[in-house]
Design a protein around this motif. Structure first.
Motif, PDB file in Angstrom:
ATOM      1  N   GLY A 276       0.686  -1.219   0.134  1.00 41.59           N
ATOM      2  CA  GLY A 276      -0.020  -0.059   0.166  1.00 41.59           C
ATOM      3  C   GLY A 276       0.853   1.368  -0.143  1.00 41.59           C
ATOM      4  O   GLY A 276       1.803   0.912   0.904  1.00 41.59           O
ATOM      5  N   ARG A 277       0.228   2.510  -0.590  1.00 43.30           N
ATOM      6  CA  ARG A 277       0.710   3.078  -0.575  1.00 43.30           C
ATOM      7  C   ARG A 277       0.498   4.567  -0.191  1.00 43.30           C
ATOM      8  O   ARG A 277      -0.998   4.416   0.464  1.00 43.30           O
ATOM      9  N   GLY A 278       1.054   5.733   0.117  1.00 41.65           N
ATOM     10  CA  GLY A 278       0.040   7.165   0.898  1.00 41.65           C
ATOM     11  C   GLY A 278       0.212   6.233   2.638  1.00 41.65           C
ATOM     12  O   GLY A 278      -1.493   7.764   2.198  1.00 41.65           O
ATOM     13  N   GLY A 279       0.762   5.600   2.901  1.00 42.44           N
ATOM     14  CA  GLY A 279       0.499   5.704   4.737  1.00 42.44           C
ATOM     15  C   GLY A 279      -1.156   5.392   4.878  1.00 42.44           C
ATOM     16  O   GLY A 279      -1.638   4.991   5.764  1.00 42.44           O
ATOM     17  N   THR A 280      -1.749   4.347   4.663  1.00 44.99           N
ATOM     18  CA  THR A 280      -2.932   3.618   4.341  1.00 44.99           C
ATOM     19  C   THR A 280      -2.756   2.114   4.886  1.00 44.99           C
ATOM     20  O   THR A 280      -2.520   1.735   3.875  1.00 44.99           O
ATOM     21  N   ALA A 281      -3.396   1.885   5.656  1.00 47.69           N
ATOM     22  CA  ALA A 281      -3.040   0.011   5.815  1.00 47.69           C
ATOM     23  C   ALA A 281      -3.593  -0.638   5.135  1.00 47.69           C
ATOM     24  O   ALA A 281      -5.020  -0.194   5.395  1.00 47.69           O
ATOM     25  N   GLN A 282      -3.374  -0.942   5.008  1.00 46.01           N
ATOM     26  CA  GLN A 282      -3.602  -2.405   3.981  1.00 46.01           C
ATOM     27  C   GLN A 282      -3.735  -4.151   4.111  1.00 46.01           C
ATOM     28  O   GLN A 282      -2.106  -3.924   4.464  1.00 46.01           O
ATOM     29  N   SER A 283      -4.385  -4.696   4.653  1.00 47.40           N
ATOM     30  CA  SER A 283      -4.501  -5.973   5.414  1.00 47.40           C
ATOM     31  C   SER A 283      -4.103  -7.327   3.791  1.00 47.40           C
ATOM     32  O   SER A 283      -4.759  -6.590   3.153  1.00 47.40           O
ATOM     33  N   ARG A 284      -3.150  -7.927   3.494  1.00 49.09           N
ATOM     34  CA  ARG A 284      -2.676  -8.360   3.107  1.00 49.09           C
ATOM     35  C   ARG A 284      -4.117  -9.989   2.499  1.00 49.09           C
ATOM     36  O   ARG A 284      -3.813 -10.238   4.027  1.00 49.09           O
ATOM     37  N   ALA A 285      -4.048  -9.728   1.106  1.00 43.59           N
ATOM     38  CA  ALA A 285      -5.570 -11.138   1.064  1.00 43.59           C
ATOM     39  C   ALA A 285      -4.702 -12.809   1.121  1.00 43.59           C
ATOM     40  O   ALA A 285      -3.045 -12.791   0.668  1.00 43.59           O
ATOM     41  N   ARG A 286      -5.039 -13.301   2.248  1.00 32.82           N
ATOM     42  CA  ARG A 286      -4.967 -14.895   2.081  1.00 32.82           C
ATOM     43  C   ARG A 286      -5.243 -15.644   1.506  1.00 32.82           C
ATOM     44  O   ARG A 286      -6.375 -15.456   1.220  1.00 32.82           O
ATOM     45  N   ARG A 287      -4.780 -16.742   0.846  1.00 36.62           N
ATOM     46  CA  ARG A 287      -5.459 -17.348   0.033  1.00 36.62           C
ATOM     47  C   ARG A 287      -6.249 -18.393   1.693  1.00 36.62           C
ATOM     48  O   ARG A 287      -5.241 -19.013   1.757  1.00 36.62           O
ATOM     49  N   GLY A 288      -7.885 -19.274   1.249  1.00 36.84           N
ATOM     50  CA  GLY A 288      -7.710 -20.101   2.196  1.00 36.84           C
ATOM     51  C   GLY A 288      -7.206 -21.111   1.538  1.00 36.84           C
ATOM     52  O   GLY A 288      -6.354 -21.627   0.547  1.00 36.84           O
ATOM     53  N   ALA A 289      -6.844 -21.975   3.294  1.00 34.38           N
ATOM     54  CA  ALA A 289      -6.136 -23.440   2.159  1.00 34.38           C
ATOM     55  C   ALA A 289      -6.900 -23.966   2.166  1.00 34.38           C
ATOM     56  O   ALA A 289      -7.893 -24.244   2.181  1.00 34.38           O
ATOM     57  N   ASP A 290      -5.630 -25.659   0.833  1.00 36.71           N
ATOM     58  CA  ASP A 290      -6.649 -26.251   0.554  1.00 36.71           C
ATOM     59  C   ASP A 290      -7.690 -27.795   1.425  1.00 36.71           C
ATOM     60  O   ASP A 290      -6.840 -27.723   2.698  1.00 36.71           O
ATOM     61  N   VAL A 291      -8.008 -28.312   1.045  1.00 40.88           N
ATOM     62  CA  VAL A 291      -9.098 -28.622   2.310  1.00 40.88           C
ATOM     63  C   VAL A 291      -9.499 -30.608   1.526  1.00 40.88           C
ATOM     64  O   VAL A 291      -9.856 -30.755   0.383  1.00 40.88           O
ATOM     65  N   GLU A 292      -8.882 -31.513   1.683  1.00 38.08           N
ATOM     66  CA  GLU A 292      -8.882 -33.017   1.420  1.00 38.08           C
ATOM     67  C   GLU A 292      -9.706 -33.731   2.427  1.00 38.08           C
ATOM     68  O   GLU A 292     -10.072 -33.567   3.562  1.00 38.08           O
ATOM     69  N   THR A 293     -10.851 -34.233   1.081  1.00 38.31           N
ATOM     70  CA  THR A 293     -12.006 -35.872   2.015  1.00 38.31           C
ATOM     71  C   THR A 293     -11.522 -36.765   1.454  1.00 38.31           C
ATOM     72  O   THR A 293     -11.294 -36.674   0.178  1.00 38.31           O
ATOM     73  N   GLU A 294     -12.826 -37.322   1.761  1.00 34.44           N
ATOM     74  CA  GLU A 294     -12.688 -39.073   0.987  1.00 34.44           C
ATOM     75  C   GLU A 294     -14.333 -39.026   1.359  1.00 34.44           C
ATOM     76  O   GLU A 294     -15.177 -38.465   1.296  1.00 34.44           O
TER      77      GLU A 294
END
Length: 383
Positions: free
Chosen positions: A121-139
């Motif tokens: 982020g620029r201009g002094g504004t705080a930006q929370s970094r996007a995070r991808r969700g975890a992969d899930v496995e099932t049967e």
């Protein structure tokens, strides 16, 4: 803003100052240009480009007026000789140009991670970094018929998600987390490695961008908790036993606007009492009598979830002969169907009445001059 856009922009040129300009000179240049291009000052002058120009000036000032960002900006541009331009064209094209991916140069997720905070982020504004969700496995386990035709199954998933008490903030009810003072909410810190800066997760907030002073008792301030959910998943037709199916976006939820992870389903298929599978073909063993093979016959062969088909067995057909019935197998990726492979298998009657026994005795006498094992014994003596 993309890495390409950032490196191509000359902030010094935007403000009209030299690269050696002092902070005071940069500030003065910004004030003069800001007064000239401010949207309020151009509201009634018909200058449609003033607003865009004002944004460019502000963006340039936010970088050059910050000592840390300016240093990283200068180092980044010096790495590429300044005024960096991303080549265009098609790889191997007539003009000799080629596509160029900054991620290929450094590996991983691209130049933004290598050069640290200058791509956040620029201009002094705080930006929370996007995070991808975890992969899930099932049967899941399917009946044989559903694996051939496809099916929609209910899957109960247990995994990590937003805490239901604090709704993912990590803070106790009535309080809110504050922006991390060390990373300004980006979740990343830049470490100077001489020629360039390396980005790494902030140690204070552990990459979240937020600091919780009064944590939620349920999740201990993490904002995450284990939860269960049930989803409806479509298993495609023709899935094989042990195959792993990917269902995009059905994994764990992302954070800060990040996309969901993917769901991977390992499919197990129950055996069928009649049919088997060989690739895209179904298999079936069809009992026949010795007279049907010797004299020829038309026999009924079952199909998967369809009417039986008639297969003509020629006279003299050997035991174990495979007959191919097109279009009665597994659906392929291109939409066509495999075949049904029917193998004839002689059945020996266990109980014979006097008439059947007499007929077989007559057959043995009539064929006694031929030894079916003669050729076998002869070949066995060969070296």
């Amino acid at each position: 803003m993309s890495t390409k856009d950032y490196l191509e922009k000359d902030y010094y040129k935007t403000l009209g100052v030299p690269k050696t300009a002092k902070t005071a000179d940069i500030k003065k240049a910004y004030r003069d240009l800001a007064r000239k291009y401010h949207p309020d000052a151009n509201a009634n002058k018909g200058n449609a480009d003033a607003g865009e120009r004002f944004k460019e000036i502000t963006e340039a000032y936010n970088v050059l007026s910050d000592e840390k960002q300016r240093k990283e900006y200068d180092e980044a541009r010096s790495m590429f000789g300044g005024g960096f331009r991303v080549p265009t064209g098609t790889r191997g094209g007539a003009a000799g140009g080629s596509t160029f991916d900054l991620g290929d140069l450094f590996g991983g997720d691209g130049l933004g991670d290598v050069l640290g905070g200058i791509f956040r982020g620029r201009g002094g504004t705080a930006q929370s970094r996007a995070r991808r969700g975890a992969d899930v496995e099932t049967e899941t386990t399917l009946p044989f018929g559903d694996s051939i035709d496809g099916a929609t199954v209910a899957l109960r998933l247990t995994g990590e998600g937003p805490c239901p008490v604090c709704h993912g903030t990590g803070a106790k009810a009535g309080t809110v987390p504050r922006v991390c003072p060390d990373c300004q909410g980006t979740g990343q810190q830049s470490r100077n490695l001489g020629g360039f800066g390396m980005s790494e997760p902030c140690k204070t907030c552990r990459g979240r961008g937020l600091v919780v002073d009064d944590p939620c008792q349920s999740c201990s301030g993490s904002g995450r908790a284990m939860s269960s959910r049930t989803i409806q998943a479509r298993i495609p037709a023709g899935v094989a036993d042990g195959q792993r199916i990917r269902i995009p976006g059905k994994g764990a939820p992302g954070e800060h606007g990040g996309r969901n992870g993917d769901l991977y389903v390992r499919v197990h298929v129950k055996p069928h009492p009649v049919f088997g599978r060989n690739g895209d073909n179904l298999t079936v063993a069809v009992p026949v009598t010795i007279s049907e093979l010797a004299l020829g016959a038309e026999i009924k062969v079952p199909t998967h979830r369809g009417p039986a088909v008639t297969v003509r067995v020629p006279p003299g057909t050997p035991n174990g002969q495979v007959f191919r019935v097109p279009g009665r197998g597994v659906r392929k990726k291109d939409g066509t169907l495999g075949a049904l492979l029917a193998t004839v298998d002689i059945t020996v009657p266990q109980d014979l009445n006097s008439k059947a026994r007499s007929a077989l005795e007559d057959l043995r006498i009539a064929t006694s001059g031929t030894d079916p094992r003669e050729e076998l014994l002869k070949r066995a003596k060969q070296n």
